[in-house]
Each structure stands twice: as structure tokens, then as C-alpha cells.
Design an enzyme around this catalytic site. Sequence first.
Site, PDB file in Angstrom:
ATOM      1  N   LYS A 106       0.731  -1.015  -0.059  1.00 31.53           N
ATOM      2  CA  LYS A 106       0.099  -0.103  -0.077  1.00 31.53           C
ATOM      3  C   LYS A 106       0.688   1.087   0.041  1.00 31.53           C
ATOM      4  O   LYS A 106       2.073   1.339   0.355  1.00 31.53           O
ATOM      5  CB  LYS A 106      -0.879  -0.066   1.199  1.00 31.53           C
ATOM      6  CG  LYS A 106      -1.986  -1.120   1.398  1.00 31.53           C
ATOM      7  CD  LYS A 106      -2.775  -1.176   2.401  1.00 31.53           C
ATOM      8  CE  LYS A 106      -3.928  -2.339   2.405  1.00 31.53           C
ATOM      9  NZ  LYS A 106      -4.840  -2.205   3.484  1.00 31.53           N
ATOM     10  N   PHE A 157     -14.994   4.414   7.852  1.00 32.75           N
ATOM     11  CA  PHE A 157     -13.572   4.633   7.285  1.00 32.75           C
ATOM     12  C   PHE A 157     -13.599   4.488   5.728  1.00 32.75           C
ATOM     13  O   PHE A 157     -12.408   4.687   5.314  1.00 32.75           O
ATOM     14  CB  PHE A 157     -12.600   3.581   7.957  1.00 32.75           C
ATOM     15  CG  PHE A 157     -12.909   2.220   7.655  1.00 32.75           C
ATOM     16  CD1 PHE A 157     -12.343   1.524   6.685  1.00 32.75           C
ATOM     17  CD2 PHE A 157     -13.574   1.389   8.935  1.00 32.75           C
ATOM     18  CE1 PHE A 157     -12.754   0.095   6.489  1.00 32.75           C
ATOM     19  CE2 PHE A 157     -13.508   0.011   8.514  1.00 32.75           C
ATOM     20  CZ  PHE A 157     -13.156  -0.340   7.381  1.00 32.75           C
ATOM     21  N   ARG A 213      -2.098 -14.259   5.317  1.00 30.17           N
ATOM     22  CA  ARG A 213      -2.655 -13.520   6.356  1.00 30.17           C
ATOM     23  C   ARG A 213      -1.804 -13.825   7.660  1.00 30.17           C
ATOM     24  O   ARG A 213      -1.525 -12.825   8.466  1.00 30.17           O
ATOM     25  CB  ARG A 213      -4.133 -13.899   6.605  1.00 30.17           C
ATOM     26  CG  ARG A 213      -4.870 -13.314   5.411  1.00 30.17           C
ATOM     27  CD  ARG A 213      -6.280 -13.810   5.522  1.00 30.17           C
ATOM     28  NE  ARG A 213      -7.044 -12.768   6.473  1.00 30.17           N
ATOM     29  CZ  ARG A 213      -7.725 -11.622   6.383  1.00 30.17           C
ATOM     30  NH1 ARG A 213      -7.058 -10.964   5.260  1.00 30.17           N
ATOM     31  NH2 ARG A 213      -8.321 -11.031   7.307  1.00 30.17           N
ATOM     32  N   ASN A 241      -1.809   0.265   6.569  1.00 29.99           N
ATOM     33  CA  ASN A 241      -1.216  -0.912   7.282  1.00 29.99           C
ATOM     34  C   ASN A 241      -0.428  -1.616   6.581  1.00 29.99           C
ATOM     35  O   ASN A 241      -0.345  -2.935   6.612  1.00 29.99           O
ATOM     36  CB  ASN A 241      -2.373  -1.687   7.891  1.00 29.99           C
ATOM     37  CG  ASN A 241      -3.516  -2.034   6.868  1.00 29.99           C
ATOM     38  OD1 ASN A 241      -3.131  -1.717   5.763  1.00 29.99           O
ATOM     39  ND2 ASN A 241      -4.363  -3.111   7.296  1.00 29.99           N
ATOM     40  N   HIS A 270      -1.977  -5.532   1.817  1.00 33.05           N
ATOM     41  CA  HIS A 270      -3.270  -6.045   1.608  1.00 33.05           C
ATOM     42  C   HIS A 270      -3.335  -7.552   1.652  1.00 33.05           C
ATOM     43  O   HIS A 270      -2.430  -7.907   0.786  1.00 33.05           O
ATOM     44  CB  HIS A 270      -4.074  -5.562   0.661  1.00 33.05           C
ATOM     45  CG  HIS A 270      -5.392  -6.339   0.369  1.00 33.05           C
ATOM     46  ND1 HIS A 270      -6.497  -6.261   1.263  1.00 33.05           N
ATOM     47  CD2 HIS A 270      -5.846  -7.131  -0.560  1.00 33.05           C
ATOM     48  CE1 HIS A 270      -7.580  -6.904   0.650  1.00 33.05           C
ATOM     49  NE2 HIS A 270      -7.014  -7.723  -0.309  1.00 33.05           N
ATOM     50  N   GLU A 305     -10.256 -10.484  -6.544  1.00 32.47           N
ATOM     51  CA  GLU A 305      -9.350  -9.302  -6.335  1.00 32.47           C
ATOM     52  C   GLU A 305      -7.976  -9.357  -7.612  1.00 32.47           C
ATOM     53  O   GLU A 305      -7.521  -8.298  -8.000  1.00 32.47           O
ATOM     54  CB  GLU A 305      -8.839  -9.273  -4.801  1.00 32.47           C
ATOM     55  CG  GLU A 305      -9.753  -8.675  -4.006  1.00 32.47           C
ATOM     56  CD  GLU A 305      -9.307  -9.244  -2.467  1.00 32.47           C
ATOM     57  OE1 GLU A 305     -10.074  -8.797  -1.588  1.00 32.47           O
ATOM     58  OE2 GLU A 305      -8.185  -9.501  -2.154  1.00 32.47           O
TER      59      GLU A 305
HETATM   60  P1  CMP Z   1      -7.335  -4.514   4.547  1.00 32.26           P
HETATM   61  O1  CMP Z   1      -7.717  -5.574   5.166  1.00 32.26           O
HETATM   62  O2  CMP Z   1      -6.379  -4.708   3.311  1.00 32.26           O
HETATM   63  O3  CMP Z   1      -8.538  -4.015   3.703  1.00 32.26           O
HETATM   64  C1  CMP Z   1      -9.724  -3.400   4.413  1.00 32.26           C
HETATM   65  C2  CMP Z   1      -8.792  -2.073   4.911  1.00 32.26           C
HETATM   66  O4  CMP Z   1      -9.624  -1.095   5.570  1.00 32.26           O
HETATM   67  C3  CMP Z   1      -7.916  -2.524   5.775  1.00 32.26           C
HETATM   68  O5  CMP Z   1      -6.683  -3.191   5.137  1.00 32.26           O
HETATM   69  C4  CMP Z   1      -7.471  -1.415   6.365  1.00 32.26           C
HETATM   70  O6  CMP Z   1      -6.505  -0.679   5.511  1.00 32.26           O
HETATM   71  C5  CMP Z   1      -8.683  -0.335   6.305  1.00 32.26           C
HETATM   72  N1  CMP Z   1      -9.339  -0.333   7.700  1.00 32.26           N
HETATM   73  C6  CMP Z   1      -9.805  -1.251   8.291  1.00 32.26           C
HETATM   74  N2  CMP Z   1     -10.490  -0.954   9.345  1.00 32.26           N
HETATM   75  C7  CMP Z   1     -10.123   0.216   9.680  1.00 32.26           C
HETATM   76  C8  CMP Z   1     -10.537   1.477  10.565  1.00 32.26           C
HETATM   77  N3  CMP Z   1     -11.104   1.078  11.698  1.00 32.26           N
HETATM   78  N4  CMP Z   1     -10.293   2.770  10.304  1.00 32.26           N
HETATM   79  C9  CMP Z   1      -9.311   2.766   9.131  1.00 32.26           C
HETATM   80  N5  CMP Z   1      -9.147   1.904   8.191  1.00 32.26           N
HETATM   81  C10 CMP Z   1      -9.483   0.533   8.509  1.00 32.26           C
END
Ligand code: CMP
Length: 139
Positions: free
Chosen positions: A11, A59, A87, A114, A117, A128
Amino acid sequence: MAGNVTFTMIKPDATAAGHTGKIIDKILEAGFTIKAMKWTRLSKEEAGKFYEVHKERPFYGELVDYMTSGPILAAILVKDNAVEDFRNLIGATDPQKAAEGTIRRMFATSIAANAVHGSDSDENALIEGAFYFTTREHA
Ligand code: CMP
């Protein structure tokens, strides 16, 4: 039986911080092979579509803004039990809760930014992957 394909994106926080090579190393060291890979940048429309399942989440807007804030590296990865193993390799969504040694623990900055993905099911891995790659590119 679990499938052998998963999909990942490195990301914008991680590409901007120069972590791309180190993250790819970790993925290869964990036994994944790269079937297809693309360096790209998402438009708002594309990011909105990719994360459509989160549309009702508070979010969602932040997520779309963030995912379009810089380049990403999208890839299809292959390994036995790919979705679960990947994961485990990346760790929990929230890097503060991610186990020591996981990619998110090492490289992520926040729950939104984070670093990587990972698909959450075999079905989503295919959906995806198809979002970024044609069948010919990863056959
Ligand atoms: P990912 O699991 O790759 O896909 C969904 C994304 O949403 C997750 O990573 C985070 O980047 C984002 N995400 C999930 N929960 C939150 C949250 N509480 N606040 C902001 N971003 C979030």
C-alpha cells in the site's frame, strides 16, 4: 481444500517509505512465488470499486483517499494454503495487534496505513486478482 492463490497489494504508506523491496523479500522467504505483479496507482473510482464491500463503513472515505495517495504494488501469489499462510505472514489489520515478526508489525504505521493487503478467502483472491490482471497475465 484450501486454494493455492492469494492476492496482495503493497500500500501507499509502504511504497512511499521505501519498504517495497524488504516486503517482497519477506514474501519470497515465506515460500510464496509471484505469478503476476503490477506497479500502479489507483484512481478514486478504482479504489472505491475495489473496497466496495466496505462502502457502509465509517472509514470508507478515508480508505479510498489513502489508497489513492500514492503508488501501490499489486501481485498474485502462489503457495499451498495461500490465503491463510499469507494472512499469518502479514499479521492483524491493526499493526499494534499484529504479532512480532509479521509484515504489518514491521512496516505498517496505523490501522488505515497498514502496509499490505491480503485476501480473506479463496473466492476473494480470485476476484481481487482479476481486478488488476487479465487471465492471460496470470495463467
Ligand atoms: P485490508 O484488510 O487490506 O482491507 C480493508 C482495509 O480497511 C484494511 O486493510 C485497512 O487498511 C482499512 N481499515 C480497516 N479498519 C479500519 C479502521 N477502523 N479505520 C481505518 N481503516 C481501516
